[in-house]
Each structure stands twice: as C-alpha cells, then as structure tokens.
Design a protein around this motif. Structure first.
Motif, mmCIF file in Angstrom:
data_model
loop_
_atom_site.group_PDB
_atom_site.id
_atom_site.type_symbol
_atom_site.label_atom_id
_atom_site.label_comp_id
_atom_site.label_asym_id
_atom_site.label_seq_id
_atom_site.Cartn_x
_atom_site.Cartn_y
_atom_site.Cartn_z
ATOM 1 N N GLN A 5 0.851 -1.192 0.000
ATOM 2 C CA GLN A 5 0.000 0.000 0.000
ATOM 3 C C GLN A 5 0.883 1.237 0.000
ATOM 4 O O GLN A 5 1.849 1.329 0.761
ATOM 5 C CB GLN A 5 -0.891 0.020 1.245
ATOM 6 C CG GLN A 5 -1.973 -1.030 1.252
ATOM 7 C CD GLN A 5 -3.106 -0.675 0.304
ATOM 8 O OE1 GLN A 5 -3.582 0.450 0.271
ATOM 9 N NE2 GLN A 5 -3.525 -1.643 -0.478
ATOM 10 N N THR A 7 0.629 5.622 -0.173
ATOM 11 C CA THR A 7 -0.214 6.813 -0.091
ATOM 12 C C THR A 7 0.445 7.898 -0.920
ATOM 13 O O THR A 7 1.587 8.271 -0.667
ATOM 14 C CB THR A 7 -0.377 7.272 1.366
ATOM 15 O OG1 THR A 7 -0.981 6.200 2.105
ATOM 16 C CG2 THR A 7 -1.252 8.512 1.460
ATOM 17 N N GLN A 27 -0.329 -0.687 -4.453
ATOM 18 C CA GLN A 27 -1.715 -0.246 -4.555
ATOM 19 C C GLN A 27 -1.881 1.105 -3.880
ATOM 20 O O GLN A 27 -1.483 1.294 -2.730
ATOM 21 C CB GLN A 27 -2.667 -1.252 -3.921
ATOM 22 C CG GLN A 27 -4.121 -0.855 -4.074
ATOM 23 C CD GLN A 27 -5.082 -1.956 -3.697
ATOM 24 O OE1 GLN A 27 -4.749 -2.846 -2.926
ATOM 25 N NE2 GLN A 27 -6.282 -1.900 -4.240
ATOM 26 N N CYS A 28 -2.493 2.051 -4.611
ATOM 27 C CA CYS A 28 -2.758 3.377 -4.076
ATOM 28 C C CYS A 28 -3.858 3.289 -3.025
ATOM 29 O O CYS A 28 -4.943 2.762 -3.292
ATOM 30 C CB CYS A 28 -3.172 4.320 -5.199
ATOM 31 S SG CYS A 28 -3.692 5.944 -4.607
ATOM 32 N N SER A 29 -3.596 3.829 -1.865
ATOM 33 C CA SER A 29 -4.560 3.772 -0.758
ATOM 34 C C SER A 29 -5.762 4.691 -0.991
ATOM 35 O O SER A 29 -6.798 4.510 -0.356
ATOM 36 C CB SER A 29 -3.873 4.140 0.559
ATOM 37 O OG SER A 29 -3.381 5.471 0.493
#
Length: 91
Positions: A5, A7, A27-29
C-alpha cells in the motif's frame, strides 16, 4: 500477489504522485489503482471528468467507471496498471 500500500502525495489540480523505489506491485490507498513496476519509477495520476470525453463513447458502450490520466517517467518500468471496478447496484 502481495501488494504494498502506498499513499500518494497530492499535487495541485487534483493530481497525485507516487515515487516507487523498487520492483514490485503497489496499490494506491486513495484510488485503488494497482501499479506493477520492474524498477524505481515516479507515477503521476489524476481523476478526469467524463464530461469532456463522453461524446467519444459510441453506443452500445456507456460510461461506466472512473477515468484516469496516468503518466510515468519511465514507460518501460510500468508493466501493468489495474484499475478499480465500479458497479451500480441501483435500479
């Protein structure tokens, strides 16, 4: 698949930027976008409005989800992007 994850940092104009430091799946939060990269890379992305592009969608196709503008400083490093799915359960 293990996704790290991340940000993003917010930029002016609704843009987001992530600096990915190594090969992996991230993965973009905030948006749910998943980036698979083979090396360190900077990715800048934003959510666009369909109002500018809806006339390009021809029947029987319909607008059905978010529209993203994704830019990368090394196109060979970005091997795939997985976009979040949208599903309308109303009516």
């Amino acid at each position: 698949d293990q996704k790290e994850q991340v940000t993003p940092r917010r930029l002016a104009g609704g843009q987001h930027v992530v600096q990915l430091d190594a090969e992996g799946i991230y993965q973009c939060s905030l948006t749910g976008l998943i980036f698979e990269v083979t090396e360190a890379v900077k990715i800048t992305y934003s959510l666009l409005s369909w109002s500018k592009y809806a006339n390009l969608v021809e029947k029987p196709w319909i607008v059905g989800g978010p529209l993203f503008d994704v830019r990368c400083d090394s196109s060979r490093a970005l091997t795939s992007i997985q976009f979040p799915h949208s599903l309308c359960l109303g009516g």
